[in-house]
Motif scaffolding. Sequence first.
Motif, short mmCIF file in Angstrom:
data_model
loop_
_atom_site.label_atom_id
_atom_site.label_comp_id
_atom_site.label_asym_id
_atom_site.label_seq_id
_atom_site.Cartn_x
_atom_site.Cartn_y
_atom_site.Cartn_z
N ALA A 1 -24.64 -89.64 55.57
CA ALA A 1 -24.21 -91.08 56.10
C ALA A 1 -25.29 -92.12 55.93
O ALA A 1 -25.12 -93.24 55.66
CB ALA A 1 -23.96 -90.76 57.59
N MET B 1 -18.97 -86.73 60.08
CA MET B 1 -20.03 -85.74 60.83
C MET B 1 -19.30 -85.41 62.31
O MET B 1 -19.81 -84.50 62.86
CB MET B 1 -21.04 -86.96 60.91
CG MET B 1 -22.43 -86.26 61.71
SD MET B 1 -23.62 -87.47 61.81
CE MET B 1 -22.91 -88.47 62.98
N ILE C 1 -25.18 -93.45 63.82
CA ILE C 1 -24.96 -92.22 63.85
C ILE C 1 -25.27 -91.59 65.29
O ILE C 1 -24.48 -90.79 65.61
CB ILE C 1 -26.14 -91.59 62.83
CG1 ILE C 1 -25.75 -91.67 61.54
CG2 ILE C 1 -26.37 -90.01 63.13
CD1 ILE C 1 -26.71 -91.21 60.36
N THR C 2 -26.15 -92.14 66.13
CA THR C 2 -26.29 -91.47 67.41
C THR C 2 -24.89 -92.15 68.06
O THR C 2 -24.58 -91.50 69.20
CB THR C 2 -27.43 -92.12 68.10
OG1 THR C 2 -27.68 -93.41 67.97
CG2 THR C 2 -28.64 -91.27 67.59
N SER D 1 -24.60 -83.88 56.67
CA SER D 1 -23.63 -84.96 56.84
C SER D 1 -24.30 -86.07 57.05
O SER D 1 -24.05 -87.22 56.76
CB SER D 1 -22.74 -84.45 57.83
OG SER D 1 -21.82 -85.47 58.22
N ALA D 2 -25.42 -86.29 58.08
CA ALA D 2 -26.09 -87.11 58.58
C ALA D 2 -26.92 -87.85 57.34
O ALA D 2 -27.03 -89.07 57.44
CB ALA D 2 -27.13 -86.78 59.74
N THR D 3 -27.52 -87.12 56.56
CA THR D 3 -28.24 -87.39 55.52
C THR D 3 -27.31 -88.09 54.53
O THR D 3 -27.84 -89.40 54.01
CB THR D 3 -28.99 -86.43 54.90
OG1 THR D 3 -29.77 -85.57 55.60
CG2 THR D 3 -29.67 -86.87 53.57
N ILE E 1 -28.98 -83.10 63.46
CA ILE E 1 -29.08 -84.65 63.42
C ILE E 1 -30.24 -85.03 63.35
O ILE E 1 -30.53 -86.11 62.39
CB ILE E 1 -27.74 -85.35 64.21
CG1 ILE E 1 -26.23 -84.61 63.62
CG2 ILE E 1 -27.82 -86.61 63.80
CD1 ILE E 1 -25.37 -85.19 64.43
N LEU F 1 -32.60 -87.50 60.73
CA LEU F 1 -33.23 -88.95 61.16
C LEU F 1 -34.73 -88.78 61.24
O LEU F 1 -35.32 -90.00 61.67
CB LEU F 1 -32.52 -89.26 62.67
CG LEU F 1 -31.13 -89.43 62.76
CD1 LEU F 1 -30.89 -89.87 64.24
CD2 LEU F 1 -30.58 -90.36 61.78
N ASP G 1 -29.42 -95.36 62.27
CA ASP G 1 -29.95 -94.25 63.00
C ASP G 1 -28.79 -94.68 64.49
O ASP G 1 -28.30 -93.77 65.17
CB ASP G 1 -31.16 -94.32 63.51
CG ASP G 1 -32.32 -93.81 62.38
OD1 ASP G 1 -31.59 -93.69 61.31
OD2 ASP G 1 -33.26 -93.77 62.52
N GLU H 1 -26.90 -81.75 59.54
CA GLU H 1 -28.47 -82.37 58.85
C GLU H 1 -27.70 -83.09 57.43
O GLU H 1 -28.18 -84.17 57.01
CB GLU H 1 -29.55 -81.67 58.64
CG GLU H 1 -30.70 -82.14 58.09
CD GLU H 1 -31.82 -81.32 57.90
OE1 GLU H 1 -32.85 -81.77 57.14
OE2 GLU H 1 -31.78 -80.36 58.35
#
Length: 72
Positions: A21, A1, A31-32, A17-19, A54, A58, A28, A15
Amino acid sequence: MAALVAIGSPGVCLEWSATRALAQGATDDEITGVLLAIAPVAGLGRVAGAVPGIAAALGYDVEAALLEPDDY
């Protein structure tokens, strides 16, 4: 990400990539945390540009938060 953010990938890629992860167990906060960690290197503009994609992964509605900031 982090690499996708650094190269300025489109929101849909971020989106995804974050999904992915999240599906692998990332939180969360983790990720942040990645966004905060890479900001000095990738640049604040790249990180700010990545936020909507992102945030969608979330489950956070950025537009609604800007319209009604007290609710978020």
